[in-house]
Design a protein around this motif. Structure first.
Motif, PDB file in Angstrom:
ATOM      1  N   LEU A 107     -11.029  21.196 -28.212  1.00 56.76           N
ATOM      2  CA  LEU A 107     -11.220  21.629 -29.558  1.00 56.76           C
ATOM      3  C   LEU A 107     -12.917  22.319 -29.869  1.00 56.76           C
ATOM      4  O   LEU A 107     -13.063  22.708 -31.002  1.00 56.76           O
ATOM      5  CB  LEU A 107     -11.310  20.408 -30.344  1.00 56.76           C
ATOM      6  CG  LEU A 107     -10.106  19.760 -30.696  1.00 56.76           C
ATOM      7  CD1 LEU A 107     -10.233  18.544 -31.548  1.00 56.76           C
ATOM      8  CD2 LEU A 107      -8.955  20.850 -31.124  1.00 56.76           C
ATOM      9  N   GLY A 108     -13.319  22.433 -28.665  1.00 57.19           N
ATOM     10  CA  GLY A 108     -14.988  23.134 -28.698  1.00 57.19           C
ATOM     11  C   GLY A 108     -15.683  22.168 -29.332  1.00 57.19           C
ATOM     12  O   GLY A 108     -16.934  22.726 -29.903  1.00 57.19           O
ATOM     13  N   GLU A 109     -15.549  20.809 -29.601  1.00 57.15           N
ATOM     14  CA  GLU A 109     -16.670  19.918 -30.261  1.00 57.15           C
ATOM     15  C   GLU A 109     -17.658  19.355 -28.857  1.00 57.15           C
ATOM     16  O   GLU A 109     -17.270  18.615 -28.389  1.00 57.15           O
ATOM     17  CB  GLU A 109     -15.975  18.873 -30.881  1.00 57.15           C
ATOM     18  CG  GLU A 109     -15.283  19.242 -31.848  1.00 57.15           C
ATOM     19  CD  GLU A 109     -14.298  18.109 -32.877  1.00 57.15           C
ATOM     20  OE1 GLU A 109     -14.618  16.904 -32.055  1.00 57.15           O
ATOM     21  OE2 GLU A 109     -13.885  18.308 -33.931  1.00 57.15           O
ATOM     22  N   HIS A 110     -18.824  19.972 -28.784  1.00 58.26           N
ATOM     23  CA  HIS A 110     -19.519  19.805 -27.708  1.00 58.26           C
ATOM     24  C   HIS A 110     -20.275  18.383 -27.751  1.00 58.26           C
ATOM     25  O   HIS A 110     -20.636  17.821 -28.757  1.00 58.26           O
ATOM     26  CB  HIS A 110     -20.572  20.822 -27.411  1.00 58.26           C
ATOM     27  CG  HIS A 110     -20.148  21.988 -27.249  1.00 58.26           C
ATOM     28  ND1 HIS A 110     -19.312  22.617 -25.967  1.00 58.26           N
ATOM     29  CD2 HIS A 110     -20.040  23.275 -28.154  1.00 58.26           C
ATOM     30  CE1 HIS A 110     -19.053  23.778 -25.988  1.00 58.26           C
ATOM     31  NE2 HIS A 110     -19.404  24.240 -27.425  1.00 58.26           N
TER      32      HIS A 110
ATOM     33  N   TRP B 188     -14.101  17.916 -26.949  1.00 62.90           N
ATOM     34  CA  TRP B 188     -15.277  18.838 -26.232  1.00 62.90           C
ATOM     35  C   TRP B 188     -14.213  20.046 -25.618  1.00 62.90           C
ATOM     36  O   TRP B 188     -14.606  21.142 -25.712  1.00 62.90           O
ATOM     37  CB  TRP B 188     -16.070  18.171 -25.400  1.00 62.90           C
ATOM     38  CG  TRP B 188     -17.060  18.936 -24.518  1.00 62.90           C
ATOM     39  CD1 TRP B 188     -17.686  20.241 -24.982  1.00 62.90           C
ATOM     40  CD2 TRP B 188     -17.994  18.687 -23.659  1.00 62.90           C
ATOM     41  NE1 TRP B 188     -18.626  20.767 -24.315  1.00 62.90           N
ATOM     42  CE2 TRP B 188     -18.670  19.599 -23.396  1.00 62.90           C
ATOM     43  CE3 TRP B 188     -17.862  17.675 -22.566  1.00 62.90           C
ATOM     44  CZ2 TRP B 188     -19.853  19.674 -22.211  1.00 62.90           C
ATOM     45  CZ3 TRP B 188     -18.945  17.556 -21.549  1.00 62.90           C
ATOM     46  CH2 TRP B 188     -19.782  18.672 -21.373  1.00 62.90           C
ATOM     47  N   VAL B 189     -13.393  19.532 -24.625  1.00 63.34           N
ATOM     48  CA  VAL B 189     -12.903  20.722 -23.880  1.00 63.34           C
ATOM     49  C   VAL B 189     -11.628  21.557 -24.544  1.00 63.34           C
ATOM     50  O   VAL B 189     -11.625  22.766 -24.646  1.00 63.34           O
ATOM     51  CB  VAL B 189     -11.908  19.787 -22.606  1.00 63.34           C
ATOM     52  CG1 VAL B 189     -11.213  20.796 -21.888  1.00 63.34           C
ATOM     53  CG2 VAL B 189     -13.024  19.119 -21.727  1.00 63.34           C
TER      54      VAL B 189
ATOM     55  N   ASP C  94      -8.725  25.016 -31.369  1.00 59.07           N
ATOM     56  CA  ASP C  94     -10.115  25.843 -30.989  1.00 59.07           C
ATOM     57  C   ASP C  94      -9.741  27.448 -30.785  1.00 59.07           C
ATOM     58  O   ASP C  94      -9.999  28.131 -29.884  1.00 59.07           O
ATOM     59  CB  ASP C  94     -10.568  25.391 -29.633  1.00 59.07           C
ATOM     60  CG  ASP C  94     -12.148  25.913 -29.354  1.00 59.07           C
ATOM     61  OD1 ASP C  94     -12.542  26.240 -30.352  1.00 59.07           O
ATOM     62  OD2 ASP C  94     -12.274  26.036 -28.185  1.00 59.07           O
ATOM     63  N   GLY C  95      -9.140  27.916 -31.701  1.00 58.06           N
ATOM     64  CA  GLY C  95      -8.623  29.432 -31.950  1.00 58.06           C
ATOM     65  C   GLY C  95      -7.203  29.682 -31.480  1.00 58.06           C
ATOM     66  O   GLY C  95      -6.915  30.804 -31.153  1.00 58.06           O
ATOM     67  N   THR C  96      -6.754  28.765 -30.298  1.00 58.49           N
ATOM     68  CA  THR C  96      -5.582  29.325 -29.614  1.00 58.49           C
ATOM     69  C   THR C  96      -4.350  28.506 -30.489  1.00 58.49           C
ATOM     70  O   THR C  96      -4.304  27.468 -30.701  1.00 58.49           O
ATOM     71  CB  THR C  96      -5.431  28.309 -28.253  1.00 58.49           C
ATOM     72  OG1 THR C  96      -6.537  28.844 -27.664  1.00 58.49           O
ATOM     73  CG2 THR C  96      -4.373  28.788 -27.442  1.00 58.49           C
TER      74      THR C  96
END
Length: 356
Positions: free
Chosen positions: A302-305, A299-300, A246-248
């Protein structure tokens, strides 16, 4: 065994099943960045299984009599519970949506109940059946099976193959509660898991060690997957770099270490022990929480809501798992099913009043 002791063992088994679901659920979150960094999915699977087999080599040496005592159990565990589930699932998602493949794979609870009722001819409680229906229905919402559905006969067959192999994982884990031969028993320093497993042994010999079964199962799985994944063509340089979560940026070897140590070694170990403390039909429903855990972590991290239907589905899975783990067979004139998968004679019923 007293009612209090049985309840305590059941509580421990449920806790271990939850730990196993959490550990298994974290594998996808760590594997996806490695795949996006350039590793083939089958290569990630091979690294996972081979790395865990290497970690458990000392355990395999300690229980070196197991291959002579239980060759069929170890071979089946390696082929179905390790290599089969992984290979079929990753092959399936190459042809059908991940959500569809995951839902088909988690038809395993219903298949386990069918195995217990039709093949083993053991009673299945109504609560366990209701728990399975709720868990599978909740999973349909968690993975949003209606999104992007397309029919591919081979892909669906591969996903069903993963489900059948997962059934093998739970059935073989339960089957491992049977006593070993005298040679294997002498080699193992582990005591009997419980009073009833010792009674089933007849001679007081311990069943095969869960860690021993896992160690040899992973060794067999690693050998099989070596021919399937062909790791000699892997881009090994990826493991020395970084992967994006997730960008990190995260060190690739740390992600691999998580997959090997937590999502494989810890997950399989706690899973097998939980099946021995509960029963395959109950533990497999609790294991459905893996999909919920995987979705929440995605969700937390990888940003997959999550969508509202997924949140509702996760709640339904939790309800199904709770209903299944409270299951007790109805009193009948037949021998009663116990947590470890065997039966208790009628005259011993009072000793296990709340066994699942």
């Amino acid at each position: 065994m007293s009612g209090t002791g049985t309840r305590e063992r059941k509580s421990v088994g449920l806790g271990l099943a939850l730990v196993s679901a959490l550990a298994f659920g974290g594998s996808g979150v760590a594997a996806k960045p490695l795949i996006e960094a350039g590793l083939d999915p089958l290569h990630v699977v091979w690294l996972r299984v081979a790395g865990a087999a290497l970690v458990l080599l000392p355990v395999a040496w300690r229980h070196r009599a197991l291959p002579r005592a239980r060759p069929a159990l170890l071979l089946g565990y390696g082929l179905f519970a390790v290599a089969g589930v992984q290979a079929c699932y990753f092959a399936a998602i190459s042809r059908i949506p991940v959500g569809v493949a995951l839902l088909v794979e988690y038809l395993a609870p219903a298949l386990v109940l069918g195995w217990v009722r039709c093949v083993q001819r053991r009673p299945v409680s109504r609560a366990a059946a209701v728990g399975v229906v709720l868990a599978v229905g909740g999973l349909a919402c968690v993975v949003e099976v209606w999104a992007g559905l397309r029919f591919d006969a081979l892909g669906l067959l591969l996903a069903l193959g993963a489900a059948c192999c997962q059934v093998g994982y739970f059935v073989l884990s339960d089957h491992g509660t049977e006593p070993t031969s005298p040679a294997a028993s002498a080699d193992s320093a582990d005591p009997p898991a419980s009073a009833e497993t010792a009674g089933r042994a007849g001679s007081g010999q311990a069943p095969p060690s869960p860690l021993g079964v896992i160690a040899y199962g992973l060794l067999v799985g690693a050998v099989v997957l070596t021919f399937v994944a062909r790791p000699w063509g892997m881009d090994w340089s990826v493991l020395g770099g970084r992967a994006e979560m997730d960008g990190t940026p995260v060190a690739a070897f740390l992600l691999l270490a998580w997959i090997v140590l937590v999502a494989t070694v810890v997950a399989y170990a706690t899973g097998v022990v939980s099946v021995r403390s509960l029963s395959p039909q109950v533990a497999v429903v609790v294991a459905c929480l893996e999909a919920v855990v995987a979705t929440v972590l995605a969700w937390v991290l990888l940003g997959e809501h999550l969508s509202p239907p997924q949140l509702a589905g996760g709640f339904v899975v939790l309800v199904g798992a709770f209903v299944a783990q409270t299951a007790t067979p109805a009193a009948t004139g037949e021998p009663r099913t116990v947590a470890a998968g065997g039966t208790v004679p009628l005259e011993a019923r009072e000793e296990v009043p709340d066994a699942p």
